[in-house]
Scaffold this motif. Sequence first.
Motif, PDB file in Angstrom:
ATOM      1  N   LEU A  75       0.835  -1.209   0.000  1.00 54.02           N
ATOM      2  CA  LEU A  75       0.000   0.000   0.000  1.00 54.02           C
ATOM      3  C   LEU A  75       0.867   1.256   0.000  1.00 54.02           C
ATOM      4  N   ALA A  76       1.972   1.202   0.728  1.00 57.08           N
ATOM      5  CA  ALA A  76       2.901   2.336   0.752  1.00 57.08           C
ATOM      6  C   ALA A  76       3.553   2.518  -0.621  1.00 57.08           C
ATOM      7  N   LYS A  77       3.971   1.409  -1.206  1.00 55.87           N
ATOM      8  CA  LYS A  77       4.629   1.458  -2.516  1.00 55.87           C
ATOM      9  C   LYS A  77       3.696   2.042  -3.573  1.00 55.87           C
ATOM     10  N   GLU A  78       2.417   1.691  -3.483  1.00 58.93           N
ATOM     11  CA  GLU A  78       1.434   2.196  -4.440  1.00 58.93           C
ATOM     12  C   GLU A  78       0.913   3.582  -4.067  1.00 58.93           C
ATOM     13  N   ARG A  79       1.447   4.119  -2.974  1.00 57.98           N
ATOM     14  CA  ARG A  79       1.085   5.462  -2.480  1.00 57.98           C
ATOM     15  C   ARG A  79      -0.403   5.589  -2.173  1.00 57.98           C
ATOM     16  N   ILE A  80      -0.980   4.513  -1.653  1.00 61.13           N
ATOM     17  CA  ILE A  80      -2.383   4.503  -1.256  1.00 61.13           C
ATOM     18  C   ILE A  80      -2.537   5.049   0.160  1.00 61.13           C
ATOM     19  N   ILE A  81      -1.494   4.867   0.985  1.00 60.84           N
ATOM     20  CA  ILE A  81      -1.541   5.353   2.370  1.00 60.84           C
ATOM     21  C   ILE A  81      -0.477   6.424   2.577  1.00 60.84           C
ATOM     22  N   THR A  82      -0.699   7.268   3.574  1.00 57.60           N
ATOM     23  CA  THR A  82       0.287   8.301   3.903  1.00 57.60           C
ATOM     24  C   THR A  82       0.783   8.188   5.337  1.00 57.60           C
ATOM     25  N   ASP A  83       0.035   7.459   6.179  1.00 55.97           N
ATOM     26  CA  ASP A  83       0.405   7.328   7.579  1.00 55.97           C
ATOM     27  C   ASP A  83       0.139   5.911   8.069  1.00 55.97           C
ATOM     28  N   VAL A  84       0.993   5.461   8.983  1.00 54.84           N
ATOM     29  CA  VAL A  84       0.811   4.178   9.658  1.00 54.84           C
ATOM     30  C   VAL A  84       0.924   4.450  11.147  1.00 54.84           C
ATOM     31  N   ALA A  85      -0.079   4.033  11.904  1.00 57.57           N
ATOM     32  CA  ALA A  85      -0.050   4.188  13.358  1.00 57.57           C
ATOM     33  C   ALA A  85       0.125   2.812  13.985  1.00 57.57           C
ATOM     34  N   ILE A  86       1.130   2.706  14.847  1.00 54.80           N
ATOM     35  CA  ILE A  86       1.366   1.450  15.558  1.00 54.80           C
ATOM     36  C   ILE A  86       1.455   1.749  17.048  1.00 54.80           C
ATOM     37  N   ARG A  87       1.082   0.767  17.836  1.00 57.30           N
ATOM     38  CA  ARG A  87       1.102   0.992  19.282  1.00 57.30           C
ATOM     39  C   ARG A  87       2.540   0.998  19.797  1.00 57.30           C
TER      40      ARG A  87
END
Length: 126
Positions: free
Chosen positions: A21-33
């Motif tokens: 998803l990152a490679k395809e630039r579909i997402i801009t943020d990832v939240a992890i605990r």
Amino acid sequence: MSDVGSGLNDHRKGLLKLMNLAKERIITDVAIRYKDRLTRFGYAYLDEYFKSHGVTIHVLDSEETTKSAQEELADDLISIITSFSGKLYGLRSKKHKGLQKTAKETIVYVQNLSDENQEQSNRSQK
């Protein structure tokens, strides 16, 4: 998105999907605990990968300030031992299944030979 698996496993479906998803630039943020939920080792590599695709990782609960270096090292060692133990048990399981299959095939083969010998014996008696 959630993923069940060891933080040492770099072939988790969820992680690979997230990277895609990152490679395809579909997402801009990832939240992890916690950082170690994304990966136990090599977090910096993943962080750099996501940054190179315009994705920011947000660590919501940083334990770094509460753990000593010795505690972090102990956690890392436990993770490594857990991962290797799982692989060892998996290998044993695979070996056991292979032995079971071979034993079953041998039993069937011996039964077939016995049946053939019995048939030949019956024919020769006639």
